[in-house]
Each structure stands twice: as C-alpha cells, then as structure tokens.
Motif scaffolding. Structure first.
Motif, short mmCIF file in Angstrom:
data_model
loop_
_atom_site.label_atom_id
_atom_site.label_comp_id
_atom_site.label_asym_id
_atom_site.label_seq_id
_atom_site.Cartn_x
_atom_site.Cartn_y
_atom_site.Cartn_z
N UNK A 509 3.00 0.27 9.63
CA UNK A 509 2.06 -0.15 10.65
C UNK A 509 0.85 -0.73 9.93
N UNK A 510 0.21 -1.72 10.58
CA UNK A 510 -0.85 -2.49 9.94
C UNK A 510 -2.10 -2.39 10.79
N UNK A 511 -3.22 -2.04 10.16
CA UNK A 511 -4.47 -1.77 10.89
C UNK A 511 -5.63 -2.57 10.30
N UNK A 512 -6.52 -3.03 11.16
CA UNK A 512 -7.81 -3.58 10.74
C UNK A 512 -8.79 -2.43 10.73
N UNK A 513 -9.28 -2.08 9.52
CA UNK A 513 -10.15 -0.92 9.40
C UNK A 513 -11.53 -1.23 9.94
N UNK A 514 -12.23 -0.21 10.31
CA UNK A 514 -13.60 -0.36 10.83
C UNK A 514 -14.52 -0.80 9.69
N UNK A 515 -15.58 -1.49 10.03
CA UNK A 515 -16.57 -1.90 9.03
C UNK A 515 -16.33 -3.31 8.53
N UNK A 516 -17.13 -3.67 7.52
CA UNK A 516 -17.06 -5.01 6.94
C UNK A 516 -18.30 -5.82 7.31
N UNK A 517 -18.44 -7.01 6.77
CA UNK A 517 -17.54 -7.63 5.81
C UNK A 517 -17.67 -7.05 4.39
N UNK A 518 -16.69 -7.25 3.50
CA UNK A 518 -15.44 -7.93 3.83
C UNK A 518 -14.58 -7.04 4.73
N UNK A 519 -13.87 -7.70 5.62
CA UNK A 519 -12.97 -6.97 6.50
C UNK A 519 -11.71 -6.58 5.71
N UNK A 520 -11.23 -5.36 6.00
CA UNK A 520 -10.12 -4.85 5.19
C UNK A 520 -9.04 -4.27 6.10
N UNK A 521 -7.77 -4.45 5.69
CA UNK A 521 -6.69 -3.85 6.45
C UNK A 521 -6.20 -2.56 5.78
N UNK A 522 -5.37 -1.83 6.48
CA UNK A 522 -4.73 -0.65 5.94
C UNK A 522 -3.27 -0.62 6.31
N UNK A 523 -2.41 -0.33 5.34
CA UNK A 523 -0.98 -0.18 5.57
C UNK A 523 -0.63 1.31 5.63
#
Length: 603
Positions: A509-523
């Motif tokens: 599953x693929x998530x856009x994590x809270x916060x940023x920039x830089x924006x970061x995903x999580x697997x």
C-alpha cells in the motif's frame, strides 16, 4: 611475432597469495627465481638500480611473523620509477650527476611496504620525467618489451617494461603528460593514471609539481585498482593531495562512450591503428556501450598548452633545483625547455584563463557521455628514429595524453591489439576525476575481449574472482528521490546511477505522508490488499551508503522491497506510526502519477 617470454612464476597478486598460503612458494624463493630470470633482459635496460639480496633483506625480514593471508600484498614484488624515493637507495631521476639518498621512502611506497610488497629495483626513465619515449636517460635507452630496437614509451619506461616482461607484479611510475599511459600501451599492459591529487606525491621528485601524479602499471585493471586502494591513504603533510569525492556516477551495464571522429584521430603513422580503434568501439558496443562522436578539438588545444605555454617554466624550476649547469641535462630535455624563461606572469595568467575556458568546454563534452575513449598514442617508433628526431616524434606520442592532468580527468590505458609490425597498441578510457575505480572495472572487461595474454609473456589473462562492477548496492526509491525530484541529488551526489525503472510486487500500500515540503511517500507491505507501485532502482557505491541512510528521517527506514520480477532490493519502508494523518494513494500506482494529480488539483 617473436615467441613470448615465460616467467618462472605467474605474478598475479591473487595467484601468489595462493602459492604462499599453500606453502608451495616463499617470497625469498620467488626473488631468487626472478633474479635469474631478469638477467636475460639486459638489452631492454629496465633497471637503474636492481636491489641486491642485502638491500632487500630488511623487506623480507619485515614479513617474518606475518602469515600470507594477513597482508594483502604479502611477498608481492614491485618496481619503483627512479624519481620516487625508496629509503636508503639512491634516486637519480635518470641523471648521472644526481644521487639523492633518501632518509625515508615516498608515502605511497610506505603504504605498499606496509601491505607486504617487496621492492625489486628502481627503474629507468626519461630524465627528470621529461619525455614520453624512454630514450632520454643517462643510463641508456629502455627498449620495448617486445623488441629492444623499438621505444618502450616514457617517461616511466623501465616500470612498464618490468611488468610486461614478468619481472614484477606491478610497478610505480609517475604521470604528468602521459608517462603512466604511453609505456603501458606500447608494452601491452594496464597503465592507470589516477585522479590528480588522489595519491600523495610526498617523496616524489617533482617534474611539473602542480600536475604530477603517481601512476600504476599492472597486469590487469583490477589489480591496478587494488594497488590504488592500498596506496590511497591520507597524508596530512602533503599539500598536493586532495580530499576524496564520490564519482559523478557509476558506469552501468549500458553506457555511452565518446569517441573522436575519424578526421580528428590523426592516426597517420600506422593506418591499421584506425582498424584497431574501430575494433575497440565494437568491443565496447558488445559490452553494452553506445558510441557518440565528440568534438576533440578543445582537448587537443589544452594538450598543446602543456609544452607551448608557461607550464614548461615549472619543469625548469624543478630541474634547476637539482643541477647546476645545462651540460648536466640531457640535450633533448634542454631543447624541450629552451625558451621557458620568455614567459611572463601575464602569460601564465592568460594561459590559466584559456585553460579554464577549455575546461568548461571539455567538461560539457565529458558530461554528455559516461566515458571517453581515445587511442593512447598514435604508435611506436624505433629508438634510432626517436633519437634522430626527439622533439617532433615525442610530441606526437602525447597527442591523446598531454591534456589529462591539465583538465583534471582520471584515465586508464588498456591493450588494444597489435600493429602489423607485431608491436602493441593501446586505447585510453577516461572520465571525470574520482572515477578511477569505475574506469578500471570497464577497462578489465575490455581487456579480456582484446587479448588473452599479459605483456610480452605467455601468461594467460585468467579471470579474477572479482565483481563485474565496483562494490555497489542497489537502492529502490519511490518518492522524492526519484529522478528529477527534490531529493534525487542525495543519490547523484554520492555517485549513484539509475539502473532501471520497475514496479514492486503487488503486495504494497502506498501513502502520502503528512507534512512537507518535500512531500514524502511511505510504502507498507500488505499481503492481502497490496498493489504494484512504481520505483526506480539506483546503484550506489557501497562506501557512500552509510551517509545516505544517516539522512533518512523518521518514520522512514531502509528494508527489503520485493519487485515484480521476483527479485528483492534494498529500499524505503515506512513504520506503522507514519500512517497517522497519511493519505492512501495506492490507486495512483506511483509518486509521479500522484504528484501530477496533486499539481492539477492545486492549480
């Protein structure tokens, strides 16, 4: 072609270690066999000072108490160009009026002695390391390993010939204008000119101090790189040594290589040299390369600056520090340096300005490909022809080498086949500074396609138990580290190269994590509800991985990712706590798609 020579022992480093560890040979026995073998080559004149048994006894005694497996170069014989100091042995720089008795060995020599290597002798050279042909020595010309009537190349003539004849496992030379590459090409061996300033020059008699570097002659490129890594130690007292940097990028399984167009090669002495160069191109293409024609004119203009500019003043300074009168200098060297006093301070600055402009042009060219490939030199000349026309013919030998240190590139000369006169010819691979190891890895692969023998010997070029690429790790990235995204420089600054684009196995599953920039995903791995997510796999030098990992912020970490082809790769994973406030974006299939939809939404 004359019959090859058969040394008493094959001198590859790993093979010697096997013999020592098995008790089948001792260093003392090996040196005794080499003593007898080397007497057959007096006509080549490789030595200025061959160490006596008494002179080398301290080095043998230093091995006592050490097991062969405890020292990487245990009992490995090597030669030293006679402008590089060996403690207690006179340094002559090829001049009978000079006899420097050093109280300490050169820094690089000390590193090799500490690794267990044994010096065999000091080798012949063009006087003051000024020349590319091997005939400008007060101790007589050094003959080619294949035919003593032909030049060996210089200035590191004896070092190359000693390796090519199987008298030593490797040899040290120096390279200011090509002295570590031309002799390698003309004697069918490897010649590595490392990055300028990578190896300490403490204990090396200067030729052109701002451009001098220690060179390595070896039987294979991987052995040359092994010597480089052992000699590459920081010397805090050497002002010319530079801090190491990661390479610009690794040479991957597919790569591009620049070549001069046919009308800029100028291979007029030996028309068949063009055929050998074309064969090299074909070999590289078979290894995954793609040839790209480049403009070689700015490289040639930079090469001309070395002897037709104020850098000859630097050579003159070095010579004046050693001798008192012109008659103590070889006539060809005097002629080379004639008129050096005419250059003013203004001339020097103007030449530096021009060089900076050329450097900008050549860097742009080198950056457009992964490496550049050229002939090492046009070809050999007879010793008699060289002595009759010492300036013009010597200048021809430097056509593809003189620019290298001026422009700050690393280079390795590789055997390229044989001319119709049965003498060797070679090619050079070069690239940005600090790409030494990557060049050696590719050079080794090329070497094994071109020939199956080493130097002028009958020794077979045996595959070594080494990786096909430099020590690396593959890292899978899925977000801000992708090519073109904000954190990608954290990979490229460490010399990483993009290997492939692929998807994960359909278990994430693929998530856009809270916060940023830089924006970061999580697997996050999910066996039952997972999908396949696009990732890029980057190949990174192993020794750069630690600093990369150290910069990864919580809740991200490094683990193993399963890819859609069933393989696994080191990659980014996310701790469960990172899901707080995160948005599930699995449906997008990857970060690029998500960022594209985000951009549309925000606009």
């Amino acid at each position: 072609m004359k019959a090859p020579f058969t040394p008493p022992v094959r001198l590859d480093i790993d093979y010697l270690q096997e013999l020592y560890q098995a008790g089948e040979l001792t260093p003392r026995e090996l040196l005794g066999q080499l003593d007898e073998y080397q007497t057959a080559f007096a006509d080549r004149n490789p030595w200025i000072h061959y160490l006596t048994p008494e002179e080398r006894e301290p080095f043998l005694q230093a091995l006592e108490g050490h097991s062969p497996e405890s020292l990487p170069l245990y009992g490995v014989p090597f030669a030293i160009k006679d402008n590089v100091h060996l403690k207690g042995i006179p340094t002559t720089v090829g001049n009978r009026h000079i006899s420097i008795l050093p109280e300490a060995s050169a820094f690089v020599v000390e590193q090799l002695l500490a690794a267990g290597a044994i010096p065999v002798g000091k080798t012949n050279l063009d006087q003051f390391a000024t020349g590319l042909n091997g005939t400008r020595s007060d101790f007589g010309p050094c003959g080619n390993a294949f035919d003593a009537d032909w030049i060996s190349g210089g200035s590191s003539s004896g070092s190359a010939v000693a390796v090519a004849l199987g008298l030593v496992s490797f040899a040290l030379g120096t390279d200011t204008a090509g002295s570590g590459r031309v002799p390698a090409a003309l004697n069918h061996i490897i010649g590595l000119k490392p990055t300028l300033g990578r190896l300490s020059v403490d204990g090396v008699v200067p030729a052109c101090q701002s451009l001098d570097c220690v060179a390595i002659f070896a039987r294979t490129a991987l052995q040359a790189n092994q010597i480089l890594s052992l000699a590459d130690q920081r010397n805090p007292t050497d002002p010319w040594q530079r801090n190491s940097r990661p390479p610009r990028g690794l040479v991957s399984e597919t790569f591009s290589f620049g070549i001069p167009p046919a009308d800029q090669l100028g291979l007029t002495e030996y028309p068949e040299a063009k055929e050998l160069f074309d064969a090299t191109v074909e070999h590289l293409e078979a290894l995954g390369g793609r040839a790209v024609e480049i403009d070689f004119h700015p490289f040639s203009e930079a090469a001309a600056l070395l002897y037709k500019g104020p850098w000859v003043c630097e050579r003159q300074l070095a010579i004046r520090a050693l001798v008192n009168a012109p008659e103590q200098v070889h006539s060809a060297v005097v002629e080379v340096l004639a008129g050096s006093d005419k250059y003013s301070a203004g001339d020097t600055f103007n030449a530096q300005y021009r060089l900076a402009s050329l450097k900008q042009q050549t860097d742009r060219i080198v950056r457009s490909v992964d490496i550049v490939v050229t002939p090492t030199c046009p070809g050999p000349y007879t010793i008699n022809d060289m002595i009759a026309d010492p300036i013009v013919l010597n200048a021809r030998l430097g056509a593809f080498t003189n620019f290298m240190n001026l422009l700050d590139y690393a280079a390795v000369s590789v055997p390229g086949g044989f001319l119709e006169n049965n003498l060797p010819w070679g090619v050079t691979l070069f690239g940005f500074s600090w790409s030494d190891t990557e060049l050696c890895v590719l050079a080794d692969r090329l070497h094994r396609r071109v020939t199956n023998t080493i130097g002028a010997t009958s020794d077979a070029l045996i595959p070594e138990d080494r990786p096909r690429t430099a020590r690396t790790l593959d890292v899978a990235v899925c977000g801000a580290h992708l090519e073109g995204y904000p954190l990608n420089s954290q990979l490229t600054d460490r010399g990483a190269v993009l290997v492939r684009r692929i998807r994960t196995a359909p278990r994430y599953r693929f998530y856009a994590l809270a916060g940023g920039p830089p924006y970061r995903p999580g697997l996050v791995r999910s066996e039952h509800a997972g999908v396949a997510i696009e990732v890029e796999v980057w190949r990174m030098p192993e020794d750069r991985f630690g600093t990369f990992v150290a910069g990864i912020p919580h809740p991200l970490g490094i683990g193993q990712l399963e890819l859609e082809d069933g393989t696994w790769a080191t990659g980014f994973i996310c701790e469960p706590c990172g899901m707080e406030g995160a948005q599930d974006i699995s449906h997008t299939g990857g970060w690029r798609n998500y960022m594209a939809t985000r951009s549309v939404t925000e606009n």
